[in-house]
Design a protein around this motif. Sequence first.
Motif, PDB file in Angstrom:
ATOM      1  N   ALA A 149       8.462   1.612  -5.418  1.00 13.42           N
ATOM      2  CA  ALA A 149       9.551   1.004  -6.188  1.00 13.42           C
ATOM      3  C   ALA A 149       9.655  -0.489  -5.883  1.00 13.42           C
ATOM      4  O   ALA A 149       9.179  -0.963  -4.851  1.00 13.42           O
ATOM      5  CB  ALA A 149      10.878   1.679  -5.826  1.00 13.42           C
ATOM      6  N   SER A 150      10.313  -1.214  -6.769  1.00 11.89           N
ATOM      7  CA  SER A 150      10.635  -2.609  -6.484  1.00 11.89           C
ATOM      8  C   SER A 150      11.469  -2.661  -5.215  1.00 11.89           C
ATOM      9  O   SER A 150      12.383  -1.845  -5.029  1.00 11.89           O
ATOM     10  CB  SER A 150      11.417  -3.226  -7.645  1.00 11.89           C
ATOM     11  N   ALA A 151      11.134  -3.596  -4.338  1.00  7.74           N
ATOM     12  CA  ALA A 151      11.788  -3.757  -3.036  1.00  7.74           C
ATOM     13  C   ALA A 151      11.566  -2.552  -2.126  1.00  7.74           C
ATOM     14  O   ALA A 151      12.275  -2.372  -1.149  1.00  7.74           O
ATOM     15  CB  ALA A 151      13.271  -4.069  -3.175  1.00  7.74           C
ATOM     16  N   GLY A 152      10.556  -1.722  -2.450  1.00  8.05           N
ATOM     17  CA  GLY A 152      10.225  -0.563  -1.624  1.00  8.05           C
ATOM     18  C   GLY A 152       9.323  -0.946  -0.474  1.00  8.05           C
ATOM     19  O   GLY A 152       9.134  -2.126  -0.156  1.00  8.05           O
ATOM     20  N   ARG A 153       8.759   0.066   0.145  1.00  8.70           N
ATOM     21  CA  ARG A 153       7.918  -0.154   1.323  1.00  8.70           C
ATOM     22  C   ARG A 153       6.727   0.776   1.279  1.00  8.70           C
ATOM     23  O   ARG A 153       6.869   1.966   1.025  1.00  8.70           O
ATOM     24  CB  ARG A 153       8.744   0.101   2.576  1.00  8.70           C
ATOM     25  N   VAL A 154       5.546   0.216   1.550  1.00 11.61           N
ATOM     26  CA  VAL A 154       4.319   0.993   1.724  1.00 11.61           C
ATOM     27  C   VAL A 154       3.916   0.852   3.182  1.00 11.61           C
ATOM     28  O   VAL A 154       3.770  -0.267   3.687  1.00 11.61           O
ATOM     29  CB  VAL A 154       3.175   0.486   0.811  1.00 11.61           C
ATOM     30  N   VAL A 155       3.772   1.978   3.871  1.00 12.87           N
ATOM     31  CA  VAL A 155       3.358   1.983   5.270  1.00 12.87           C
ATOM     32  C   VAL A 155       1.956   2.572   5.332  1.00 12.87           C
ATOM     33  O   VAL A 155       1.728   3.698   4.887  1.00 12.87           O
ATOM     34  CB  VAL A 155       4.327   2.814   6.149  1.00 12.87           C
ATOM     35  N   VAL A 156       1.021   1.809   5.880  1.00 13.95           N
ATOM     36  CA  VAL A 156      -0.365   2.241   5.982  1.00 13.95           C
ATOM     37  C   VAL A 156      -0.628   2.721   7.405  1.00 13.95           C
ATOM     38  O   VAL A 156      -0.489   1.961   8.361  1.00 13.95           O
ATOM     39  CB  VAL A 156      -1.337   1.090   5.615  1.00 13.95           C
ATOM     40  N   VAL A 157      -0.977   4.003   7.519  1.00 11.53           N
ATOM     41  CA  VAL A 157      -1.278   4.610   8.800  1.00 11.53           C
ATOM     42  C   VAL A 157      -2.757   4.989   8.872  1.00 11.53           C
ATOM     43  O   VAL A 157      -3.348   5.016   9.939  1.00 11.53           O
ATOM     44  CB  VAL A 157      -0.394   5.865   9.029  1.00 11.53           C
ATOM     45  N   GLY A 158      -3.372   5.268   7.714  1.00 19.16           N
ATOM     46  CA  GLY A 158      -4.770   5.663   7.670  1.00 19.16           C
ATOM     47  C   GLY A 158      -5.678   4.577   8.210  1.00 19.16           C
ATOM     48  O   GLY A 158      -5.455   3.386   7.993  1.00 19.16           O
ATOM     49  N   ILE A 159      -6.693   4.989   8.940  1.00 16.80           N
ATOM     50  CA  ILE A 159      -7.611   4.052   9.586  1.00 16.80           C
ATOM     51  C   ILE A 159      -8.926   4.041   8.821  1.00 16.80           C
ATOM     52  O   ILE A 159      -9.495   5.093   8.528  1.00 16.80           O
ATOM     53  CB  ILE A 159      -7.846   4.465  11.047  1.00 16.80           C
ATOM     54  N   SER A 160      -9.397   2.840   8.518  1.00 14.59           N
ATOM     55  CA  SER A 160     -10.636   2.709   7.756  1.00 14.59           C
ATOM     56  C   SER A 160     -11.178   1.300   7.897  1.00 14.59           C
ATOM     57  O   SER A 160     -10.412   0.358   8.116  1.00 14.59           O
ATOM     58  CB  SER A 160     -10.368   3.010   6.278  1.00 14.59           C
ATOM     59  N   GLY A 161     -12.472   1.169   7.728  1.00 11.69           N
ATOM     60  CA  GLY A 161     -13.089  -0.144   7.681  1.00 11.69           C
ATOM     61  C   GLY A 161     -13.291  -0.620   6.254  1.00 11.69           C
ATOM     62  O   GLY A 161     -13.825  -1.711   6.024  1.00 11.69           O
ATOM     63  N   ASP A 162     -12.853   0.190   5.285  1.00  7.10           N
ATOM     64  CA  ASP A 162     -13.032  -0.149   3.877  1.00  7.10           C
ATOM     65  C   ASP A 162     -12.084  -1.266   3.451  1.00  7.10           C
ATOM     66  O   ASP A 162     -11.029  -1.466   4.053  1.00  7.10           O
ATOM     67  CB  ASP A 162     -12.770   1.071   2.984  1.00  7.10           C
ATOM     68  N   GLU A 163     -12.471  -1.954   2.380  1.00  9.30           N
ATOM     69  CA  GLU A 163     -11.595  -2.941   1.763  1.00  9.30           C
ATOM     70  C   GLU A 163     -10.944  -2.310   0.542  1.00  9.30           C
ATOM     71  O   GLU A 163     -11.565  -1.502  -0.144  1.00  9.30           O
ATOM     72  CB  GLU A 163     -12.388  -4.182   1.367  1.00  9.30           C
ATOM     73  N   ALA A 164      -9.690  -2.684   0.284  1.00  5.91           N
ATOM     74  CA  ALA A 164      -8.950  -2.099  -0.833  1.00  5.91           C
ATOM     75  C   ALA A 164      -8.488  -3.194  -1.786  1.00  5.91           C
ATOM     76  O   ALA A 164      -7.668  -4.032  -1.398  1.00  5.91           O
ATOM     77  CB  ALA A 164      -7.745  -1.321  -0.320  1.00  5.91           C
ATOM     78  N   PRO A 165      -9.003  -3.185  -3.018  1.00 11.45           N
ATOM     79  CA  PRO A 165      -8.510  -4.164  -3.988  1.00 11.45           C
ATOM     80  C   PRO A 165      -7.117  -3.776  -4.478  1.00 11.45           C
ATOM     81  O   PRO A 165      -6.886  -2.652  -4.907  1.00 11.45           O
ATOM     82  CB  PRO A 165      -9.532  -4.092  -5.126  1.00 11.45           C
ATOM     83  N   ILE A 166      -6.204  -4.707  -4.345  1.00 12.21           N
ATOM     84  CA  ILE A 166      -4.824  -4.498  -4.785  1.00 12.21           C
ATOM     85  C   ILE A 166      -4.470  -5.664  -5.704  1.00 12.21           C
ATOM     86  O   ILE A 166      -4.721  -6.819  -5.354  1.00 12.21           O
ATOM     87  CB  ILE A 166      -3.847  -4.471  -3.586  1.00 12.21           C
ATOM     88  N   PRO A 167      -3.887  -5.402  -6.854  1.00 14.23           N
ATOM     89  CA  PRO A 167      -3.518  -6.511  -7.738  1.00 14.23           C
ATOM     90  C   PRO A 167      -2.455  -7.393  -7.082  1.00 14.23           C
ATOM     91  O   PRO A 167      -1.390  -6.904  -6.688  1.00 14.23           O
ATOM     92  CB  PRO A 167      -2.989  -5.825  -8.994  1.00 14.23           C
ATOM     93  N   LEU A 168      -2.756  -8.661  -6.951  1.00 12.31           N
ATOM     94  CA  LEU A 168      -1.820  -9.575  -6.298  1.00 12.31           C
ATOM     95  C   LEU A 168      -0.489  -9.654  -7.019  1.00 12.31           C
ATOM     96  O   LEU A 168       0.556  -9.856  -6.392  1.00 12.31           O
ATOM     97  CB  LEU A 168      -2.448 -10.967  -6.179  1.00 12.31           C
ATOM     98  N   ALA A 169      -0.491  -9.463  -8.320  1.00  9.59           N
ATOM     99  CA  ALA A 169       0.763  -9.523  -9.086  1.00  9.59           C
ATOM    100  C   ALA A 169       1.756  -8.457  -8.624  1.00  9.59           C
ATOM    101  O   ALA A 169       2.968  -8.646  -8.752  1.00  9.59           O
ATOM    102  CB  ALA A 169       0.483  -9.365 -10.576  1.00  9.59           C
ATOM    103  N   ALA A 170       1.260  -7.342  -8.064  1.00 11.86           N
ATOM    104  CA  ALA A 170       2.167  -6.281  -7.608  1.00 11.86           C
ATOM    105  C   ALA A 170       3.111  -6.792  -6.524  1.00 11.86           C
ATOM    106  O   ALA A 170       4.269  -6.380  -6.448  1.00 11.86           O
ATOM    107  CB  ALA A 170       1.369  -5.083  -7.088  1.00 11.86           C
TER     108      ALA A 170
END
Length: 159
Positions: free
Chosen positions: A69-90
């Motif tokens: 949600a807007s003003a929400g929170r994403v918490v990343v716990v998973g461990i990986s060496g991968d790169e993740a493309p995320i749209p900067l506009a988000a």
Amino acid sequence: AQGARVLVSEPVGARRAQAVALGADEVADPGEDGLVPRAVAFAGGEGVPVVVDTTGVPAGLRSAVDMVASAGRVVVVGISGDEAPIPLAAFTDKEFDLLGSSCHERHDVEAAVEVVRRAGGLLGPHLGPEYPLEEAGEAIAFAGAHPEGAMKVLVRVTG
């Protein structure tokens, strides 16, 4: 979940059943179409206030960003060496927080131990086999080959 409604996204059917047994309100297979709209609807239509990504998979993080949600929170716990493309506009469109967490501080471990203690026998059936430290490689291989039967394996450091 201490009062929160919980939707668990899990690709392994046996683990989805375990999530329900442990109190999840709803479960979803992330491989099915429509996970993000389903999660948004589950949260009331405005997006999910808190998303915890335990996958370490780029597609999982992308879904988390898409459903938060807007003003929400994403918490990343998973461990990986991968790169993740995320749209900067988000980031500017939603103004959400993106946090990484490893839960390695003493008070976090103590809190986790207390949760397990209070759960009593509920968690026992969800643990896989035990291995001595010398067989840690075999333990990891077993967990990878048997995702439906080894939610977690235990490697004992001392006898």
